[in-house]
Design an enzyme around this catalytic site. Structure first.
Site, PDB file in Angstrom:
ATOM      1  N   ASP A  43      45.687  45.555  42.830  1.00 24.61           N
ATOM      2  CA  ASP A  43      44.733  46.126  44.162  1.00 24.61           C
ATOM      3  C   ASP A  43      44.186  44.289  44.111  1.00 24.61           C
ATOM      4  O   ASP A  43      43.528  43.647  43.381  1.00 24.61           O
ATOM      5  CB  ASP A  43      43.616  46.791  43.130  1.00 24.61           C
ATOM      6  CG  ASP A  43      41.937  46.941  43.883  1.00 24.61           C
ATOM      7  OD1 ASP A  43      42.223  46.412  44.776  1.00 24.61           O
ATOM      8  OD2 ASP A  43      41.365  48.275  43.521  1.00 24.61           O
TER       9      ASP A  43
ATOM     10  N   ASP B 138      33.937  55.298  46.362  1.00 24.91           N
ATOM     11  CA  ASP B 138      34.637  54.240  45.995  1.00 24.91           C
ATOM     12  C   ASP B 138      33.242  52.942  45.880  1.00 24.91           C
ATOM     13  O   ASP B 138      33.495  52.552  47.361  1.00 24.91           O
ATOM     14  CB  ASP B 138      36.116  53.306  46.396  1.00 24.91           C
ATOM     15  CG  ASP B 138      36.315  51.967  46.623  1.00 24.91           C
ATOM     16  OD1 ASP B 138      36.174  51.390  45.704  1.00 24.91           O
ATOM     17  OD2 ASP B 138      37.441  51.620  46.976  1.00 24.91           O
TER      18      ASP B 138
ATOM     19  N   GLU C 172      39.737  53.161  39.316  1.00 24.42           N
ATOM     20  CA  GLU C 172      39.961  53.032  39.894  1.00 24.42           C
ATOM     21  C   GLU C 172      41.485  53.558  40.268  1.00 24.42           C
ATOM     22  O   GLU C 172      42.317  53.929  41.254  1.00 24.42           O
ATOM     23  CB  GLU C 172      39.977  51.743  40.286  1.00 24.42           C
ATOM     24  CG  GLU C 172      38.307  52.394  40.686  1.00 24.42           C
ATOM     25  CD  GLU C 172      37.936  50.082  41.336  1.00 24.42           C
ATOM     26  OE1 GLU C 172      38.063  49.590  40.820  1.00 24.42           O
ATOM     27  OE2 GLU C 172      36.538  50.092  41.581  1.00 24.42           O
TER      28      GLU C 172
ATOM     29  N   LYS D  73      28.224  44.685  41.376  1.00 23.27           N
ATOM     30  CA  LYS D  73      28.979  45.399  40.589  1.00 23.27           C
ATOM     31  C   LYS D  73      29.309  44.695  40.043  1.00 23.27           C
ATOM     32  O   LYS D  73      29.699  44.653  38.663  1.00 23.27           O
ATOM     33  CB  LYS D  73      30.598  45.607  41.877  1.00 23.27           C
ATOM     34  CG  LYS D  73      31.497  46.703  40.998  1.00 23.27           C
ATOM     35  CD  LYS D  73      32.106  46.552  41.798  1.00 23.27           C
ATOM     36  CE  LYS D  73      33.378  47.699  41.055  1.00 23.27           C
ATOM     37  NZ  LYS D  73      34.395  48.324  41.595  1.00 23.27           N
TER      38      LYS D  73
HETATM   39  P1  ADP Z   1      36.388  45.457  47.484  1.00 27.61           P
HETATM   40  O1  ADP Z   1      37.356  46.469  46.580  1.00 27.61           O
HETATM   41  O2  ADP Z   1      36.612  43.697  46.672  1.00 27.61           O
HETATM   42  O3  ADP Z   1      35.294  45.492  47.512  1.00 27.61           O
HETATM   43  P2  ADP Z   1      38.557  45.519  49.787  1.00 27.61           P
HETATM   44  O4  ADP Z   1      39.375  46.486  49.017  1.00 27.61           O
HETATM   45  O5  ADP Z   1      37.340  46.302  50.714  1.00 27.61           O
HETATM   46  O6  ADP Z   1      37.291  45.317  48.401  1.00 27.61           O
HETATM   47  O7  ADP Z   1      39.170  44.616  50.538  1.00 27.61           O
HETATM   48  C1  ADP Z   1      38.183  43.747  50.786  1.00 27.61           C
HETATM   49  C2  ADP Z   1      38.674  42.487  51.541  1.00 27.61           C
HETATM   50  O8  ADP Z   1      40.477  42.509  52.273  1.00 27.61           O
HETATM   51  C3  ADP Z   1      38.415  41.318  52.135  1.00 27.61           C
HETATM   52  O9  ADP Z   1      38.739  39.639  51.893  1.00 27.61           O
HETATM   53  C4  ADP Z   1      38.820  41.478  53.951  1.00 27.61           C
HETATM   54  O10 ADP Z   1      39.178  40.158  54.828  1.00 27.61           O
HETATM   55  C5  ADP Z   1      40.788  41.846  53.716  1.00 27.61           C
HETATM   56  N1  ADP Z   1      40.993  43.014  55.114  1.00 27.61           N
HETATM   57  C6  ADP Z   1      40.590  43.663  54.960  1.00 27.61           C
HETATM   58  N2  ADP Z   1      42.107  43.552  56.289  1.00 27.61           N
HETATM   59  C7  ADP Z   1      42.634  42.498  55.869  1.00 27.61           C
HETATM   60  C8  ADP Z   1      43.865  43.069  56.857  1.00 27.61           C
HETATM   61  N3  ADP Z   1      44.071  43.242  57.368  1.00 27.61           N
HETATM   62  N4  ADP Z   1      44.810  41.572  56.525  1.00 27.61           N
HETATM   63  C9  ADP Z   1      44.049  40.926  55.148  1.00 27.61           C
HETATM   64  N5  ADP Z   1      43.177  40.632  54.841  1.00 27.61           N
HETATM   65  C10 ADP Z   1      42.627  42.156  54.790  1.00 27.61           C
HETATM   66 MG    MG Z   2      37.609  48.185  45.723  1.00 23.75          MG
END
Ligand code: ADP
Ligand code: MG
Length: 620
Positions: free
Chosen positions: A211, A23, A187, A87
């Site tokens: 998502d 991913d 995805e 990205k």
């Molecule tokens: P991407 O797909 O854009 O790379 P992610 O799916 O990894 O991103 O999501 C990252 C986001 O999730 C960040 O803004 C992070 O602060 C938030 N996040 C991670 N854990 C939690 C949680 N327990 N509660 C709320 N937000 C969260």
């Molecule tokens: Mg993602």
């Protein structure tokens, strides 16, 4: 070299080694694999560093790269050399960024606005492909280290709305990282697979995948039938995500705490601390009702869940509005959705979960870790392609990429290998010279970046293009591959309707051993191929620039000063000299200089012609 078997239905080389699922996210990236004994997908956690690798690349003073959590620390201390959210730039031209240029804390090169963007770090130019490859290399190394085996093959996920050029860029990034990319998977499709949806070919259902990541939001409606995942609609906002929740909290604290308000603008350390605390507060509130924190043990910053919910309610409402639009586009009612799948770290916020479940009228699926679910699904897809799941029917796929020759002798792939047949794909091209009336279409098969290394299938001339300036004609080239493996290539000039087509059978006269050899060669030469491609692309950009500038000076000589003409000539000359160096950075730097020097001209000429037009008009 060891003898390797090849699976002709998937085009995959059969070696005793793992295929990973990746991913490659905007904020975070992950790699997963299928455990060989219990056959379950697992996100790789190398040396207890956690499964999540922040998608951040930092360049040190000596030009070395650091990727992940360690690189993230440089976001505030050394932003110019620390690349995040790459990205967002993949497969895009500067024009595509439309108005969001300021989002980036590093230098995104804005010359050649039609071409693909570049990022400048110190004295070098990097394409988003190279930067993404750094992240992929890190993931690959972690996987190799944790699994104690070489990792050469992967399935990589992309958002459902990614276009051809973004998908191709993702493939190239994989290649550059030394990975054979078996398939690019959407995805939401990966997320559904992780929940076991679509594994049974008899199953027919429609699902919604919501998502919400760090900086992007998307909703996809998928229809699944006979093991095929069809994207019915997508919606979302590429600049909306968990970062907005953090910002809402910071603003709240600033408004309600004079001490913070007074110092935040002067104190860089404090503003950084605030950002970290805001994210910590948000995460805490996903499982607790109150967050009580302090900054440096002095400044109080607490937050209650209901206050947080008031702050983010408008943002959550926007995502629900997108869901509504996606459903309208798919012409579906919430009752017709069999399952709702939650993806992305921000779906851990209870209010988000509730809002989505309410909108769809059913409890959303969130039993799998929302950070990992896409990578887990990618690992399942990899396992299917490896032929490890005998229960799953593999559809016929094309074993080699089909494409055409573009400027500089490059292969432009139209139907990537491993595509299911029958299939149809196309792309638009234009002329490179003024008044060009013929266009040669050369069709090739193979994985190499230069057509001369691939197999030529056919060639024809599209004749009768109306004479127009370079870049004006629009020529659609379509590839239609039917279930019998016959490829029809058609080229149509859209203004005149001029049309030409040819039919070939790509597999004709090609033995399994030859296919195998072609695949092996492409793997052995992957890296040098990508670097050669980048040099050729830089050279093509330069040649077009020279052509345009010389033509421009010729036409508008009267509006330029002798000094301007002399300087332009010198810069063009300099660019011509470096063309042969084969060094893309030197070439792009010279392009940049010429672009910067001549870009004010066009505007001036425009002004003059507007004035002339006005003067010629009689106002009554
Ligand atoms: P991407 O797909 O854009 O790379 P992610 O799916 O990894 O991103 O999501 C990252 C986001 O999730 C960040 O803004 C992070 O602060 C938030 N996040 C991670 N854990 C939690 C949680 N327990 N509660 C709320 N937000 C969260
Ligand atoms: Mg993602």
């Amino acid at each position: 070299m060891a003898k390797v078997a090849i699976n002709l239905s998937t085009g995959a080389l059969q070696q005793e080694e793992v295929i990973v699922g990746i991913d490659l996210g905007t904020t975070n990236s992950l790699v997963a694999y299928i455990h060989p004994e219990d056959r379950t997908p697992i996100a790789i956690n190398d040396q207890g560093q956690g499964t999540i690798v922040p998608s951040v690349v930092h360049f040190t003073q000596t030009g070395e790269t650091i990727v992940g959590t360690a690189a993230k620390d440089y976001l505030t201390t050394d932003p110019a050399n620390t690349i995040y959210s790459v990205k967002r730039l993949l497969g895009k031209s500067y024009n595509d960024l439309g108005g969001h240029q300021d989002y980036f804390g590093y230098k995104v090169i804005d010359d050649n606005s039609e071409g693909l963007v570049k990022v400048r770090v110190q004295d070098k130019f990097y394409s988003p492909i190279e930067l993404s490859a750094e992240i992929l290399k890190e993931l690959r190394e972690r996987a190799e280290h944790a699994l104690k085996t070489p990792v050469n093959r992967a399935v990589i996920t992309v958002p459902a709305y990614f276009n051809d050029s973004q998908r191709q860029a993702t493939r190239d990034a994989g290649k550059l990282a030394g990975l054979e990319v078996l398939r690019i998977v959407n995805e939401p499709t990966a997320a559904a697979l992780a929940y076991g949806i679509g594994l049974d070919p008899e199953e027919e259902k429609t699902v919604a995948v919501y998502d919400l990541g760090g900086g992007t939001f998307d909703i996809s409606i998928l229809s699944i039938h006979q093991g095929i995942f069809e994207v019915l609609s997508t919606n979302g906002d590429t600049y909306l995500g968990g970062d907005d929740f953090d910002r809402a909290i910071i603003n709240h604290w600033i408004q309600n705490n004079e001490l913070i308000a007074d110092t935040v603008n002067q104190d860089k350390h404090l503003s950084q601390e605030l950002r970290l605390k805001a994210e910590e507060a948000k995460k805490t509130l996903s499982s607790q009702q109150v967050y009580a924190g302090t900054i440096d043990g002095k400044i109080d910053c607490h937050l209650e869940r209901h206050t947080f919910e008031t702050l983010i309610a408008p943002i959550v409402a926007r995502t629900i509005e997108s869901c509504r639009m996606a459903m309208a586009d798919a012409k579906l009612q919430p009752e017709q959705i069999a399952a709702v799948i939650m993806v992305g770290g921000s779906t851990r916020v209870p209010m988000v979960y509730e809002a989505v479940s309410t909108f769809f009228g059913k409890q959303a699926n969130n039993s799998l870790n929302p950070d990992e679910v896409v990578a887990l699904g990618a690992a399942i897809q990899a396992d299917i392609l490896a032929g490890n799941r005998k229960d799953i029917l593999l559809l016929d796929v094309t074993p080699l990429t089909l494409g055409i020759e573009t400027m500089g002798g490059l292969m432009d792939s139209i139907i990537p290998r491993n595509s299911k047949v029958p299939t149809k794909a196309g792309r638009q091209y234009t002329t490179s010279i003024d008044g060009q009336v013929n266009m040669k279409i050369s069709v090739y098969q193979g994985e190499r970046d230069l057509v001369k290394e691939n197999r030529k299938l056919a060639e024809f001339d599209l004749k009768g293009i109306p004479a127009m300036p370079a870049g004006f004609p629009k020529v659609d080239v379509n590839f239609i591959l039917n279930a019998d493996g016959i490829l029809k290539v058609e080229a149509i000039e859209l203004r005149s309707g001029t049309r030409q087509e040819v039919e070939v059978k790509p597999q004709y006269g090609l033995t399994d051993a030859q296919v195998e050899q072609m695949l092996l060669d492409s793997i052995t030469h992957a890296r040098e191929d990508v670097s050669t491609r980048m040099v050729i692309e830089a050279r093509t950009t330069a040649e077009q620039m020279i052509y345009q500038v010389e033509r421009f000076v010729e036409k508008n000589r009267e509006h330029l000063t002798p000094d301007e003409i002399a300087l332009t000539t010198a810069n063009v000359q300099r660019l011509k000299e470096v063309l042969g160096t084969g060094d893309k950075d030197t070439i792009l730097k010279a392009v940049d200089i010429l672009e910067e020097q001549t870009s004010p001209f066009a505007e001036r000429i425009m002004q003059i012609s507007i004035k002339q037009a006005m003067a010629g008009k009689k106002i009554e």
